[in-house]
Design a protein around this motif. Structure first.
Motif, short mmCIF file in Angstrom:
data_model
loop_
_atom_site.label_atom_id
_atom_site.label_comp_id
_atom_site.label_asym_id
_atom_site.label_seq_id
_atom_site.Cartn_x
_atom_site.Cartn_y
_atom_site.Cartn_z
N LYS A 1 45.82 65.07 1.48
CA LYS A 1 46.62 66.15 0.89
C LYS A 1 46.86 67.25 1.91
CE LYS A 1 45.25 65.53 -3.91
NZ LYS A 1 44.54 66.12 -5.05
N LYS A 2 45.84 67.58 2.69
CA LYS A 2 45.97 68.62 3.70
C LYS A 2 46.97 68.21 4.78
CE LYS A 2 43.10 71.42 6.75
NZ LYS A 2 41.76 71.64 7.27
N LEU A 3 46.92 66.96 5.20
CA LEU A 3 47.85 66.46 6.20
C LEU A 3 49.27 66.43 5.67
CD1 LEU A 3 48.13 65.23 9.03
CD2 LEU A 3 47.75 63.00 8.00
N ALA A 4 49.44 66.04 4.41
CA ALA A 4 50.77 66.02 3.80
C ALA A 4 51.34 67.43 3.70
CB ALA A 4 50.70 65.36 2.43
N ALA A 5 50.52 68.39 3.38
CA ALA A 5 50.98 69.78 3.29
C ALA A 5 51.36 70.31 4.67
CB ALA A 5 49.89 70.65 2.67
N ALA A 6 50.64 69.91 5.69
CA ALA A 6 50.93 70.36 7.05
C ALA A 6 52.25 69.77 7.55
CB ALA A 6 49.80 69.99 7.99
N ASN A 7 52.56 68.55 7.16
CA ASN A 7 53.78 67.88 7.62
C ASN A 7 54.98 68.14 6.72
OD1 ASN A 7 52.51 66.74 9.83
ND2 ASN A 7 51.90 64.93 8.72
N LYS A 8 54.79 68.85 5.64
CA LYS A 8 55.85 69.04 4.66
C LYS A 8 57.06 69.77 5.24
CE LYS A 8 56.67 70.69 -0.01
NZ LYS A 8 56.10 71.37 -1.16
N GLY A 9 56.85 70.81 6.02
CA GLY A 9 57.94 71.61 6.52
C GLY A 9 58.60 71.05 7.77
N LYS A 10 58.05 70.03 8.37
CA LYS A 10 58.59 69.50 9.62
C LYS A 10 59.86 68.71 9.35
CE LYS A 10 54.30 69.47 12.10
NZ LYS A 10 53.38 68.74 12.93
N ASN A 11 60.81 68.84 10.25
CA ASN A 11 62.10 68.17 10.11
C ASN A 11 61.99 66.77 10.70
OD1 ASN A 11 64.73 67.48 9.83
ND2 ASN A 11 65.50 68.83 11.43
#
Length: 70
Positions: free
Chosen positions: A21-31
């Motif tokens: 979940k933490k990794l998904a949240a970190a990658n959420k904003g990346k294009n």
């Protein structure tokens, strides 16, 4: 070598889910445009070759702006 404080199987699973979940949240904003790294590199290389050819053509045609920048 043994662990000092072994985690139970359930705790490991919970920690793994939390990390996902933490990794998904970190990658959420990346294009991510869906282009692979190799295709992107090929595209960039083609653009640079076109720029280089245009610069060489301008230089051969009569100096261009390369001499003015020095």
């Amino acid at each position: 070598m043994t662990r000092m404080c072994p985690l139970s199987g359930n705790q490991r699973e919970q920690d793994r889910l939390k990390a996902q979940k933490k990794l998904a949240a970190a990658n959420k904003g990346k294009n991510t445009s869906g282009i692979s790294h190799t295709k992107r590199a090929e595209s960039d290389a083609e653009i640079m070759r076109a720029k280089q050819a245009a610069k060489e053509a301008a230089k051969a045609a009569g100096g261009g702006d390369a001499a003015a920048k020095k």
